[in-house]
Scaffold this active site. Sequence first.
Site, PDB file in Angstrom:
ATOM      1  N   SER A 197     -10.439 -12.685   9.846  1.00 19.63           N
ATOM      2  CA  SER A 197      -8.889 -12.528  10.208  1.00 19.63           C
ATOM      3  C   SER A 197      -8.178 -11.602   9.636  1.00 19.63           C
ATOM      4  O   SER A 197      -8.342 -11.343   8.148  1.00 19.63           O
ATOM      5  CB  SER A 197      -8.309 -14.022  10.018  1.00 19.63           C
ATOM      6  N   TYR A 224      -6.033 -21.935   4.658  1.00 17.87           N
ATOM      7  CA  TYR A 224      -7.135 -21.282   5.765  1.00 17.87           C
ATOM      8  C   TYR A 224      -7.237 -19.958   5.681  1.00 17.87           C
ATOM      9  O   TYR A 224      -8.713 -19.557   5.872  1.00 17.87           O
ATOM     10  CB  TYR A 224      -6.054 -21.678   7.267  1.00 17.87           C
ATOM     11  N   LYS A 244     -11.349 -18.010   4.983  1.00 22.91           N
ATOM     12  CA  LYS A 244     -11.955 -16.714   5.459  1.00 22.91           C
ATOM     13  C   LYS A 244     -12.321 -15.480   4.586  1.00 22.91           C
ATOM     14  O   LYS A 244     -13.331 -15.231   4.649  1.00 22.91           O
ATOM     15  CB  LYS A 244     -10.694 -16.018   6.727  1.00 22.91           C
TER      16      LYS A 244
HETATM   17  P1  NAD Z   1     -10.596 -22.642  18.526  1.00 23.78           P
HETATM   18  O1  NAD Z   1      -9.895 -23.936  17.524  1.00 23.78           O
HETATM   19  O2  NAD Z   1      -9.870 -22.423  19.841  1.00 23.78           O
HETATM   20  O3  NAD Z   1     -12.057 -22.683  18.463  1.00 23.78           O
HETATM   21  C1  NAD Z   1     -12.581 -23.187  17.460  1.00 23.78           C
HETATM   22  C2  NAD Z   1     -13.752 -24.053  18.095  1.00 23.78           C
HETATM   23  O4  NAD Z   1     -14.544 -24.631  17.039  1.00 23.78           O
HETATM   24  C3  NAD Z   1     -13.009 -25.494  18.748  1.00 23.78           C
HETATM   25  O5  NAD Z   1     -13.578 -25.532  20.027  1.00 23.78           O
HETATM   26  C4  NAD Z   1     -13.567 -26.788  17.844  1.00 23.78           C
HETATM   27  O6  NAD Z   1     -13.744 -27.642  18.540  1.00 23.78           O
HETATM   28  C5  NAD Z   1     -14.760 -26.150  17.168  1.00 23.78           C
HETATM   29  N1  NAD Z   1     -15.111 -26.646  15.828  1.00 23.78           N
HETATM   30  C6  NAD Z   1     -14.334 -26.673  14.798  1.00 23.78           C
HETATM   31  N2  NAD Z   1     -15.136 -27.296  13.838  1.00 23.78           N
HETATM   32  C7  NAD Z   1     -16.338 -27.425  14.131  1.00 23.78           C
HETATM   33  C8  NAD Z   1     -17.559 -27.993  13.538  1.00 23.78           C
HETATM   34  N3  NAD Z   1     -17.444 -28.474  12.286  1.00 23.78           N
HETATM   35  N4  NAD Z   1     -18.687 -28.223  14.453  1.00 23.78           N
HETATM   36  C9  NAD Z   1     -18.711 -27.893  15.642  1.00 23.78           C
HETATM   37  N5  NAD Z   1     -17.483 -27.292  16.286  1.00 23.78           N
HETATM   38  C10 NAD Z   1     -16.374 -27.085  15.558  1.00 23.78           C
HETATM   39  O7  NAD Z   1      -9.985 -21.312  17.796  1.00 23.78           O
HETATM   40  P2  NAD Z   1      -9.964 -19.918  18.073  1.00 23.78           P
HETATM   41  O8  NAD Z   1      -8.783 -19.627  18.359  1.00 23.78           O
HETATM   42  O9  NAD Z   1     -11.054 -19.880  19.464  1.00 23.78           O
HETATM   43  O10 NAD Z   1     -10.633 -19.202  16.701  1.00 23.78           O
HETATM   44  C11 NAD Z   1     -12.147 -18.975  16.861  1.00 23.78           C
HETATM   45  C12 NAD Z   1     -12.210 -18.406  15.374  1.00 23.78           C
HETATM   46  O11 NAD Z   1     -11.632 -17.226  15.118  1.00 23.78           O
HETATM   47  C13 NAD Z   1     -11.869 -19.323  14.193  1.00 23.78           C
HETATM   48  O12 NAD Z   1     -12.579 -19.247  13.257  1.00 23.78           O
HETATM   49  C14 NAD Z   1     -10.368 -18.871  13.710  1.00 23.78           C
HETATM   50  O13 NAD Z   1     -10.299 -18.929  12.398  1.00 23.78           O
HETATM   51  C15 NAD Z   1     -10.681 -17.312  13.955  1.00 23.78           C
HETATM   52  N6  NAD Z   1      -9.508 -16.582  13.971  1.00 23.78           N
HETATM   53  C16 NAD Z   1      -8.555 -17.097  15.106  1.00 23.78           C
HETATM   54  C17 NAD Z   1      -7.534 -16.432  15.243  1.00 23.78           C
HETATM   55  C18 NAD Z   1      -6.400 -16.772  16.390  1.00 23.78           C
HETATM   56  O14 NAD Z   1      -5.305 -16.559  16.093  1.00 23.78           O
HETATM   57  N7  NAD Z   1      -6.840 -17.594  17.220  1.00 23.78           N
HETATM   58  C19 NAD Z   1      -6.929 -15.097  14.557  1.00 23.78           C
HETATM   59  C20 NAD Z   1      -8.049 -14.606  13.710  1.00 23.78           C
HETATM   60  C21 NAD Z   1      -9.235 -15.429  13.492  1.00 23.78           C
HETATM   61  C1  WQD Z   2       3.812 -14.249  14.829  1.00 24.89           C
HETATM   62  C2  WQD Z   2       5.171 -13.751  14.472  1.00 24.89           C
HETATM   63  C3  WQD Z   2       6.147 -15.325  13.369  1.00 24.89           C
HETATM   64  C4  WQD Z   2       6.381 -18.572  16.076  1.00 24.89           C
HETATM   65  C5  WQD Z   2      -1.353 -16.524  12.395  1.00 24.89           C
HETATM   66  C6  WQD Z   2      -2.020 -16.912  11.116  1.00 24.89           C
HETATM   67  C7  WQD Z   2      -2.980 -15.782  11.002  1.00 24.89           C
HETATM   68  C8  WQD Z   2      -3.959 -15.645  12.512  1.00 24.89           C
HETATM   69  C9  WQD Z   2      -3.072 -15.195  13.405  1.00 24.89           C
HETATM   70  C10 WQD Z   2      -5.833 -17.012  12.038  1.00 24.89           C
HETATM   71  C11 WQD Z   2       5.745 -13.991  13.304  1.00 24.89           C
HETATM   72  C12 WQD Z   2       6.983 -15.280  14.756  1.00 24.89           C
HETATM   73  C13 WQD Z   2       6.197 -17.659  15.543  1.00 24.89           C
HETATM   74  C14 WQD Z   2       7.665 -19.162  16.567  1.00 24.89           C
HETATM   75  C15 WQD Z   2       8.420 -17.011  15.536  1.00 24.89           C
HETATM   76  N1  WQD Z   2      -4.931 -16.462  12.581  1.00 24.89           N
HETATM   77  N2  WQD Z   2       7.015 -16.601  15.336  1.00 24.89           N
HETATM   78  N3  WQD Z   2       8.779 -18.160  16.421  1.00 24.89           N
HETATM   79  O1  WQD Z   2       1.760 -15.908  11.612  1.00 24.89           O
HETATM   80  O2  WQD Z   2       1.180 -13.562  12.331  1.00 24.89           O
HETATM   81  O3  WQD Z   2      -0.534 -15.007  12.229  1.00 24.89           O
HETATM   82  O4  WQD Z   2      -2.038 -16.399  13.717  1.00 24.89           O
HETATM   83  O5  WQD Z   2      -6.474 -16.183  11.615  1.00 24.89           O
HETATM   84  O6  WQD Z   2      -3.968 -16.026   9.805  1.00 24.89           O
HETATM   85  O7  WQD Z   2      -1.429 -16.951   9.971  1.00 24.89           O
HETATM   86  O8  WQD Z   2       1.136 -15.490  13.906  1.00 24.89           O
HETATM   87  O9  WQD Z   2       1.795 -16.427  16.306  1.00 24.89           O
HETATM   88  O10 WQD Z   2       2.357 -17.530  14.207  1.00 24.89           O
HETATM   89  O11 WQD Z   2       3.623 -15.511  14.577  1.00 24.89           O
HETATM   90  O12 WQD Z   2       9.298 -16.463  15.445  1.00 24.89           O
HETATM   91  O13 WQD Z   2       8.057 -20.245  16.908  1.00 24.89           O
HETATM   92  O14 WQD Z   2       5.999 -14.737  15.557  1.00 24.89           O
HETATM   93  O15 WQD Z   2       7.512 -15.519  12.499  1.00 24.89           O
HETATM   94  O16 WQD Z   2       6.517 -13.168  12.854  1.00 24.89           O
HETATM   95  P1  WQD Z   2       0.964 -15.027  12.524  1.00 24.89           P
HETATM   96  P2  WQD Z   2       2.040 -16.335  14.813  1.00 24.89           P
END
Ligand code: NAD
Ligand code: WQD
Length: 338
Positions: free
Chosen positions: A124, A149, A153
Amino acid sequence: MTILVTGGLGYIGSHTVVELLQNNFQVIIVDDMSNSEKFILDNIEKIGGKRPVFFPFDLRRKELLSQVFDAYEIDGCIHFAAYKAVGESQEKPLDYYENNLFSLINVLQEFKARNISNFIFSSSCTVYGQADKQPIDENTLLKMPESSYGKTKQMGEEILKDYAIAYQKKVSLLRYFNPIGSHPTALLGELPIGVPNNLVPYVTQTASGIREKLSIWGNDYETPDGTAVRDYIYVVDLAKAHVKALQKLMNEKSETLIDVYNLGTGKGSSVLEVVEAFETANEVKVPYQICERRAGDITIAYANPDKAERELGWKADTSLEEALRTTWEWQKYLQTKN
Ligand code: NAD
Ligand code: WQD
Protein backbone atom coordinates in the site's frame (compact mmCIF):
# COMPACT_ATOMS: atom_id res chain seq x y z
CA MET A 1 -0.58 -22.20 -14.75
CA THR A 2 -2.42 -22.48 -11.45
CA ILE A 3 -2.48 -19.45 -9.17
CA LEU A 4 -3.52 -19.38 -5.55
CA VAL A 5 -5.44 -16.18 -4.85
CA THR A 6 -5.85 -15.56 -1.14
CA GLY A 7 -8.65 -13.15 -0.35
CA GLY A 8 -9.96 -13.79 -3.87
CA LEU A 9 -13.57 -13.02 -2.94
CA GLY A 10 -12.60 -9.58 -1.65
CA TYR A 11 -12.80 -6.25 -3.45
CA ILE A 12 -9.51 -6.19 -5.37
CA GLY A 13 -9.09 -9.97 -5.30
CA SER A 14 -12.37 -10.69 -7.10
CA HIS A 15 -11.57 -8.26 -9.92
CA THR A 16 -8.12 -9.81 -10.25
CA VAL A 17 -9.51 -13.35 -10.36
CA VAL A 18 -11.67 -12.32 -13.34
CA GLU A 19 -8.60 -10.95 -15.14
CA LEU A 20 -6.65 -14.14 -14.39
CA LEU A 21 -9.47 -16.32 -15.76
CA GLN A 22 -9.68 -14.16 -18.86
CA ASN A 23 -5.94 -14.70 -19.34
CA ASN A 24 -6.34 -18.49 -19.08
CA PHE A 25 -4.91 -19.03 -15.61
CA GLN A 26 -6.44 -21.68 -13.36
CA VAL A 27 -7.46 -20.06 -10.09
CA ILE A 28 -7.74 -21.44 -6.58
CA ILE A 29 -9.25 -19.08 -4.03
CA VAL A 30 -8.79 -19.30 -0.29
CA ASP A 31 -11.00 -16.80 1.53
CA ASP A 32 -12.55 -17.11 4.98
CA MET A 33 -15.30 -14.61 4.05
CA SER A 34 -14.43 -12.43 7.03
CA ASN A 35 -14.98 -9.48 4.68
CA SER A 36 -16.69 -10.99 1.63
CA GLU A 37 -19.70 -13.04 0.56
CA LYS A 38 -20.30 -16.22 -1.36
CA PHE A 39 -22.38 -14.61 -4.15
CA ILE A 40 -19.16 -12.98 -5.38
CA LEU A 41 -17.98 -16.44 -6.47
CA ASP A 42 -21.11 -16.86 -8.62
CA ASN A 43 -20.56 -13.42 -10.11
CA ILE A 44 -16.91 -14.17 -10.85
CA GLU A 45 -18.10 -17.23 -12.74
CA LYS A 46 -20.68 -15.19 -14.67
CA ILE A 47 -18.04 -12.73 -15.86
CA GLY A 48 -15.02 -15.01 -16.18
CA GLY A 49 -16.86 -17.97 -17.71
CA LYS A 50 -15.23 -20.41 -15.28
CA ARG A 51 -15.76 -21.18 -11.61
CA PRO A 52 -12.56 -21.02 -9.63
CA VAL A 53 -11.85 -23.71 -7.06
CA PHE A 54 -12.85 -22.20 -3.72
CA PHE A 55 -11.81 -23.07 -0.16
CA PRO A 56 -13.56 -21.16 2.62
CA PHE A 57 -11.07 -21.20 5.48
CA ASP A 58 -8.81 -18.94 7.47
CA LEU A 59 -5.18 -18.97 6.26
CA ARG A 60 -4.06 -19.20 9.87
CA ARG A 61 -5.25 -22.85 9.75
CA LYS A 62 -1.98 -24.27 8.52
CA GLU A 63 -3.16 -27.86 8.19
CA LEU A 64 -5.98 -26.89 5.81
CA LEU A 65 -3.64 -24.73 3.77
CA SER A 66 -1.20 -27.61 3.47
CA GLN A 67 -3.97 -29.85 2.12
CA VAL A 68 -4.62 -27.38 -0.71
CA PHE A 69 -0.96 -27.56 -1.70
CA ASP A 70 -1.09 -31.38 -1.47
CA ALA A 71 -4.09 -31.49 -3.80
CA TYR A 72 -3.02 -28.96 -6.44
CA GLU A 73 0.17 -28.11 -8.23
CA ILE A 74 0.43 -24.38 -7.58
CA ASP A 75 2.69 -22.15 -9.69
CA GLY A 76 2.26 -18.83 -7.90
CA CYS A 77 0.25 -16.78 -5.46
CA ILE A 78 -1.39 -13.38 -5.30
CA HIS A 79 -1.82 -12.68 -1.64
CA PHE A 80 -4.68 -10.27 -0.94
CA ALA A 81 -5.97 -11.74 2.32
CA ALA A 82 -5.60 -9.26 5.16
CA TYR A 83 -7.60 -7.04 7.45
CA LYS A 84 -7.54 -3.51 6.02
CA ALA A 85 -9.43 -1.04 8.18
CA VAL A 86 -6.99 1.61 9.38
CA GLY A 87 -9.10 2.84 12.33
CA GLU A 88 -9.98 -0.66 13.51
CA SER A 89 -6.30 -1.60 13.46
CA GLN A 90 -5.67 1.03 16.13
CA GLU A 91 -8.29 -0.57 18.38
CA LYS A 92 -7.29 -4.17 17.67
CA PRO A 93 -3.60 -4.13 16.78
CA LEU A 94 -2.98 -7.72 17.82
CA ASP A 95 -5.74 -9.00 15.53
CA TYR A 96 -4.14 -7.09 12.67
CA TYR A 97 -0.61 -8.28 13.35
CA GLU A 98 -1.80 -11.84 13.83
CA ASN A 99 -3.96 -12.07 10.74
CA ASN A 100 -1.88 -10.04 8.33
CA LEU A 101 1.49 -11.50 9.28
CA PHE A 102 0.68 -15.12 10.15
CA SER A 103 -1.47 -15.55 7.03
CA LEU A 104 1.44 -14.31 4.94
CA ILE A 105 4.02 -16.46 6.71
CA ASN A 106 1.88 -19.58 6.44
CA VAL A 107 1.62 -19.27 2.66
CA LEU A 108 5.35 -18.54 2.40
CA GLN A 109 6.17 -21.64 4.47
CA GLU A 110 4.28 -23.75 1.94
CA PHE A 111 6.05 -22.02 -0.94
CA LYS A 112 9.41 -22.67 0.65
CA ALA A 113 8.65 -26.29 1.55
CA ARG A 114 7.43 -27.07 -1.98
CA ASN A 115 9.94 -24.92 -3.81
CA ILE A 116 7.42 -22.64 -5.52
CA SER A 117 8.35 -19.12 -6.60
CA ASN A 118 6.21 -16.24 -7.99
CA PHE A 119 4.60 -14.46 -5.07
CA ILE A 120 2.72 -11.17 -5.32
CA PHE A 121 1.97 -9.13 -2.22
CA SER A 122 -0.73 -6.46 -1.79
CA SER A 123 1.16 -3.57 -0.30
CA SER A 124 0.00 0.00 0.00
CA CYS A 125 1.01 3.62 -0.49
CA THR A 126 0.59 3.82 3.27
CA VAL A 127 4.21 2.57 3.54
CA TYR A 128 5.39 6.03 2.38
CA GLY A 129 3.50 8.04 5.02
CA GLN A 130 3.60 11.77 4.17
CA ALA A 131 6.38 11.69 1.59
CA ASP A 132 8.71 14.67 1.35
CA LYS A 133 8.08 15.14 -2.36
CA GLN A 134 5.41 14.35 -4.93
CA PRO A 135 4.86 12.35 -7.04
CA ILE A 136 6.06 9.37 -5.04
CA ASP A 137 8.40 6.95 -6.81
CA GLU A 138 9.56 3.57 -5.55
CA ASN A 139 12.85 4.95 -4.22
CA THR A 140 11.08 7.32 -1.85
CA LEU A 141 12.12 6.78 1.74
CA LEU A 142 9.60 4.66 3.67
CA LYS A 143 8.31 6.27 6.85
CA MET A 144 6.83 4.43 9.77
CA PRO A 145 3.07 4.42 9.14
CA GLU A 146 0.85 5.74 11.90
CA SER A 147 -1.53 2.79 11.97
CA SER A 148 -0.93 -0.81 12.97
CA TYR A 149 -2.49 -1.74 9.63
CA GLY A 150 0.16 0.27 7.80
CA LYS A 151 2.87 -1.33 9.89
CA THR A 152 1.68 -4.80 8.87
CA LYS A 153 2.22 -3.75 5.24
CA GLN A 154 5.74 -2.49 5.92
CA MET A 155 6.55 -5.61 7.92
CA GLY A 156 5.06 -7.80 5.20
CA GLU A 157 7.39 -6.21 2.68
CA GLU A 158 10.41 -6.81 4.94
CA ILE A 159 9.43 -10.45 5.49
CA LEU A 160 9.15 -10.94 1.74
CA LYS A 161 12.52 -9.37 1.01
CA ASP A 162 14.26 -11.61 3.56
CA TYR A 163 12.36 -14.62 2.23
CA ALA A 164 13.27 -13.92 -1.41
CA ILE A 165 16.97 -13.53 -0.59
CA ALA A 166 17.29 -16.47 1.82
CA TYR A 167 15.39 -18.98 -0.33
CA GLN A 168 16.06 -17.60 -3.85
CA LYS A 169 12.49 -16.67 -4.67
CA LYS A 170 10.74 -14.19 -6.92
CA VAL A 171 8.41 -11.71 -5.28
CA SER A 172 6.56 -8.61 -6.37
CA LEU A 173 5.51 -5.93 -3.90
CA LEU A 174 2.64 -3.91 -5.32
CA ARG A 175 1.96 -0.61 -3.59
CA TYR A 176 -1.59 0.40 -4.39
CA PHE A 177 -2.66 4.00 -4.09
CA ASN A 178 -6.44 4.53 -3.55
CA PRO A 179 -8.46 1.84 -5.36
CA ILE A 180 -11.99 2.84 -6.40
CA GLY A 181 -14.79 1.73 -8.68
CA SER A 182 -16.48 -1.52 -9.60
CA HIS A 183 -16.58 -4.00 -12.43
CA PRO A 184 -18.25 -2.61 -15.61
CA THR A 185 -20.81 -5.43 -15.39
CA ALA A 186 -21.80 -4.11 -11.92
CA LEU A 187 -21.42 -7.67 -10.61
CA LEU A 188 -18.33 -6.99 -8.49
CA GLY A 189 -17.39 -4.13 -6.23
CA GLU A 190 -16.51 -3.15 -2.71
CA LEU A 191 -18.86 -4.56 -0.08
CA PRO A 192 -19.69 -1.89 2.44
CA ILE A 193 -19.70 -3.39 5.92
CA GLY A 194 -20.81 -0.87 8.54
CA VAL A 195 -20.15 2.84 8.11
CA PRO A 196 -17.52 3.31 5.39
CA ASN A 197 -14.28 5.04 6.32
CA ASN A 198 -13.07 5.46 2.78
CA LEU A 199 -14.16 8.42 0.72
CA VAL A 200 -15.76 6.84 -2.35
CA PRO A 201 -18.03 4.34 -0.55
CA TYR A 202 -19.15 7.17 1.71
CA VAL A 203 -19.87 9.44 -1.25
CA THR A 204 -21.83 6.65 -2.94
CA GLN A 205 -23.90 5.90 0.14
CA THR A 206 -24.61 9.59 0.64
CA ALA A 207 -25.80 9.96 -2.95
CA SER A 208 -28.13 7.01 -2.49
CA GLY A 209 -29.57 8.39 0.76
CA ILE A 210 -28.11 5.77 3.12
CA ARG A 211 -25.99 8.53 4.71
CA GLU A 212 -27.31 12.02 5.22
CA LYS A 213 -24.20 14.01 4.43
CA LEU A 214 -20.58 13.48 3.56
CA SER A 215 -18.14 14.97 6.06
CA ILE A 216 -15.16 16.42 4.26
CA TRP A 217 -12.27 16.12 6.67
CA GLY A 218 -10.60 19.51 6.41
CA ASN A 219 -10.43 22.28 3.79
CA ASP A 220 -7.39 24.04 5.22
CA TYR A 221 -4.69 21.84 3.68
CA GLU A 222 -2.00 23.34 1.50
CA THR A 223 -3.62 22.18 -1.72
CA PRO A 224 -5.32 24.17 -4.51
CA ASP A 225 -8.82 23.91 -2.98
CA GLY A 226 -7.79 23.18 0.62
CA THR A 227 -8.97 19.55 0.63
CA ALA A 228 -6.56 16.62 0.74
CA VAL A 229 -5.23 15.07 -2.45
CA ARG A 230 -4.97 11.36 -3.33
CA ASP A 231 -4.35 9.17 -6.36
CA TYR A 232 -7.59 7.27 -7.08
CA ILE A 233 -7.00 4.23 -9.25
CA TYR A 234 -9.74 2.24 -10.98
CA VAL A 235 -9.92 -1.27 -9.57
CA VAL A 236 -10.04 -3.00 -12.97
CA ASP A 237 -6.87 -1.18 -14.05
CA LEU A 238 -5.33 -2.27 -10.75
CA ALA A 239 -6.42 -5.88 -11.30
CA LYS A 240 -4.80 -5.94 -14.74
CA ALA A 241 -1.49 -4.83 -13.22
CA HIS A 242 -1.45 -8.03 -11.15
CA VAL A 243 -1.58 -10.19 -14.26
CA LYS A 244 1.29 -8.21 -15.79
CA ALA A 245 3.35 -8.43 -12.60
CA LEU A 246 2.74 -12.17 -12.43
CA GLN A 247 3.71 -12.71 -16.06
CA LYS A 248 6.90 -10.76 -15.48
CA LEU A 249 7.84 -12.90 -12.47
CA MET A 250 7.11 -16.08 -14.41
CA ASN A 251 9.24 -15.03 -17.38
CA GLU A 252 12.15 -13.92 -15.21
CA LYS A 253 15.19 -16.19 -15.58
CA SER A 254 17.01 -15.23 -12.38
CA GLU A 255 16.15 -17.26 -9.30
CA THR A 256 15.89 -14.33 -6.92
CA LEU A 257 13.90 -11.23 -7.71
CA ILE A 258 12.30 -8.47 -5.63
CA ASP A 259 10.08 -6.28 -7.79
CA VAL A 260 8.48 -3.17 -6.30
CA TYR A 261 5.85 -1.15 -8.16
CA ASN A 262 3.69 1.83 -7.36
CA LEU A 263 0.23 1.28 -8.80
CA GLY A 264 -1.51 4.59 -9.26
CA THR A 265 -2.56 6.94 -12.03
CA GLY A 266 0.08 9.59 -11.46
CA LYS A 267 -2.64 12.19 -11.00
CA GLY A 268 -3.75 13.65 -7.69
CA SER A 269 -7.41 14.56 -7.07
CA SER A 270 -8.77 16.51 -4.14
CA VAL A 271 -11.76 15.43 -2.06
CA LEU A 272 -13.87 18.19 -3.63
CA GLU A 273 -12.81 17.11 -7.11
CA VAL A 274 -13.95 13.56 -6.33
CA VAL A 275 -17.32 14.82 -5.14
CA GLU A 276 -17.75 16.96 -8.25
CA ALA A 277 -16.66 14.16 -10.58
CA PHE A 278 -19.16 11.81 -8.91
CA GLU A 279 -21.97 14.34 -9.31
CA THR A 280 -21.14 14.95 -12.98
CA ALA A 281 -20.69 11.28 -13.86
CA ASN A 282 -23.93 10.18 -12.24
CA GLU A 283 -26.09 13.30 -12.31
CA VAL A 284 -26.81 13.07 -8.60
CA LYS A 285 -26.12 15.43 -5.74
CA VAL A 286 -23.81 14.63 -2.84
CA PRO A 287 -24.65 16.80 0.17
CA TYR A 288 -21.55 17.56 2.23
CA GLN A 289 -20.27 19.59 5.14
CA ILE A 290 -16.74 20.72 5.88
CA CYS A 291 -15.39 19.35 9.17
CA GLU A 292 -12.15 19.32 11.11
CA ARG A 293 -9.23 17.33 9.71
CA ARG A 294 -9.27 13.58 10.42
CA ALA A 295 -6.48 12.46 12.75
CA GLY A 296 -3.63 10.72 10.95
CA ASP A 297 -4.53 12.00 7.47
CA ILE A 298 -1.76 13.22 5.23
CA THR A 299 -2.09 16.24 2.93
CA ILE A 300 -1.17 14.77 -0.39
CA ALA A 301 -0.10 11.49 -1.95
CA TYR A 302 0.07 10.55 -5.60
CA ALA A 303 2.17 8.07 -7.48
CA ASN A 304 4.86 8.25 -10.05
CA PRO A 305 3.76 5.08 -11.88
CA ASP A 306 6.44 5.26 -14.62
CA LYS A 307 8.31 2.17 -13.44
CA ALA A 308 5.22 0.00 -13.83
CA GLU A 309 4.65 1.40 -17.31
CA ARG A 310 8.27 0.86 -18.31
CA GLU A 311 8.73 -2.63 -16.88
CA LEU A 312 5.23 -4.11 -16.94
CA GLY A 313 3.81 -2.29 -19.94
CA TRP A 314 0.93 -1.25 -17.70
CA LYS A 315 -0.79 2.09 -17.29
CA ALA A 316 -4.00 3.08 -15.49
CA ASP A 317 -6.07 4.81 -18.15
CA THR A 318 -9.64 4.86 -16.83
CA SER A 319 -10.82 8.34 -15.90
CA LEU A 320 -11.97 9.31 -12.43
CA GLU A 321 -15.48 9.98 -13.74
CA GLU A 322 -15.72 6.61 -15.45
CA ALA A 323 -14.54 4.83 -12.30
CA LEU A 324 -17.11 6.74 -10.24
CA ARG A 325 -19.84 5.85 -12.72
CA THR A 326 -19.16 2.12 -12.17
CA THR A 327 -19.34 2.68 -8.42
CA TRP A 328 -22.83 4.09 -8.76
CA GLU A 329 -23.95 1.13 -10.93
CA TRP A 330 -22.64 -1.25 -8.25
CA GLN A 331 -24.54 0.64 -5.56
CA LYS A 332 -27.75 0.24 -7.56
CA TYR A 333 -27.03 -3.48 -8.01
CA LEU A 334 -26.53 -3.90 -4.26
CA GLN A 335 -29.86 -2.20 -3.62
CA THR A 336 -31.67 -4.61 -5.96
CA LYS A 337 -30.09 -7.51 -4.07
CA ASN A 338 -31.34 -6.37 -0.66
P1 NAD B 1 -11.06 -6.98 1.15
O1 NAD B 1 -11.30 -6.98 2.61
O2 NAD B 1 -12.21 -6.69 0.26
O3 NAD B 1 -10.43 -8.38 0.71
C1 NAD B 1 -9.63 -9.17 1.56
C2 NAD B 1 -10.21 -10.58 1.54
O4 NAD B 1 -9.39 -11.41 2.35
C3 NAD B 1 -11.63 -10.64 2.12
O5 NAD B 1 -12.45 -11.31 1.20
C4 NAD B 1 -11.47 -11.43 3.42
O6 NAD B 1 -12.60 -12.23 3.68
C5 NAD B 1 -10.22 -12.25 3.16
N1 NAD B 1 -9.42 -12.59 4.34
C6 NAD B 1 -8.97 -11.76 5.32
N2 NAD B 1 -8.25 -12.46 6.21
C7 NAD B 1 -8.25 -13.76 5.80
C8 NAD B 1 -7.66 -14.96 6.30
N3 NAD B 1 -6.96 -14.99 7.43
N4 NAD B 1 -7.85 -16.10 5.61
C9 NAD B 1 -8.57 -16.10 4.46
N5 NAD B 1 -9.14 -15.01 3.95
C10 NAD B 1 -8.98 -13.84 4.61
O7 NAD B 1 -9.84 -5.97 0.86
P2 NAD B 1 -9.34 -5.37 -0.51
O8 NAD B 1 -9.71 -3.94 -0.53
O9 NAD B 1 -9.70 -6.24 -1.63
O10 NAD B 1 -7.77 -5.42 -0.25
C11 NAD B 1 -7.00 -6.50 -0.69
C12 NAD B 1 -5.56 -6.31 -0.22
O11 NAD B 1 -5.09 -5.07 -0.73
C13 NAD B 1 -5.38 -6.24 1.28
O12 NAD B 1 -4.18 -6.89 1.63
C14 NAD B 1 -5.30 -4.75 1.56
O13 NAD B 1 -4.57 -4.49 2.72
C15 NAD B 1 -4.57 -4.28 0.32
N6 NAD B 1 -4.81 -2.87 0.00
C16 NAD B 1 -6.09 -2.41 -0.11
C17 NAD B 1 -6.33 -1.06 -0.39
C18 NAD B 1 -7.73 -0.53 -0.45
O14 NAD B 1 -7.91 0.69 -0.29
N7 NAD B 1 -8.75 -1.35 -0.70
C19 NAD B 1 -5.24 -0.21 -0.60
C20 NAD B 1 -3.95 -0.72 -0.51
C21 NAD B 1 -3.75 -2.06 -0.20
C1 WQD C 1 -9.29 9.76 1.11
C2 WQD C 1 -9.47 11.24 1.40
C3 WQD C 1 -9.89 11.78 3.71
C4 WQD C 1 -13.77 9.87 4.03
C5 WQD C 1 -6.76 4.71 3.12
C6 WQD C 1 -5.71 3.98 3.91
C7 WQD C 1 -4.58 3.58 3.02
C8 WQD C 1 -5.08 2.80 1.81
C9 WQD C 1 -6.18 3.53 1.11
C10 WQD C 1 -5.02 0.44 2.32
C11 WQD C 1 -8.77 11.70 2.67
C12 WQD C 1 -11.08 12.15 2.84
C13 WQD C 1 -12.57 10.34 3.53
C14 WQD C 1 -14.78 10.80 4.38
C15 WQD C 1 -13.33 12.60 3.71
N1 WQD C 1 -5.65 1.54 2.18
N2 WQD C 1 -12.35 11.66 3.38
N3 WQD C 1 -14.52 12.12 4.19
O1 WQD C 1 -7.02 7.80 3.97
O2 WQD C 1 -6.10 8.12 1.62
O3 WQD C 1 -6.16 5.89 2.57
O4 WQD C 1 -7.20 3.88 2.05
O5 WQD C 1 -3.86 0.23 2.26
O6 WQD C 1 -3.72 2.81 3.79
O7 WQD C 1 -5.26 4.84 4.95
O8 WQD C 1 -8.28 6.96 1.94
O9 WQD C 1 -10.62 6.97 1.24
O10 WQD C 1 -10.11 7.05 3.70
O11 WQD C 1 -9.62 9.04 2.30
O12 WQD C 1 -13.15 13.80 3.56
O13 WQD C 1 -15.87 10.45 4.86
O14 WQD C 1 -10.87 11.51 1.60
O15 WQD C 1 -9.70 12.73 4.70
O16 WQD C 1 -8.27 12.97 2.44
P1 WQD C 1 -6.85 7.30 2.60
P2 WQD C 1 -9.74 7.43 2.32
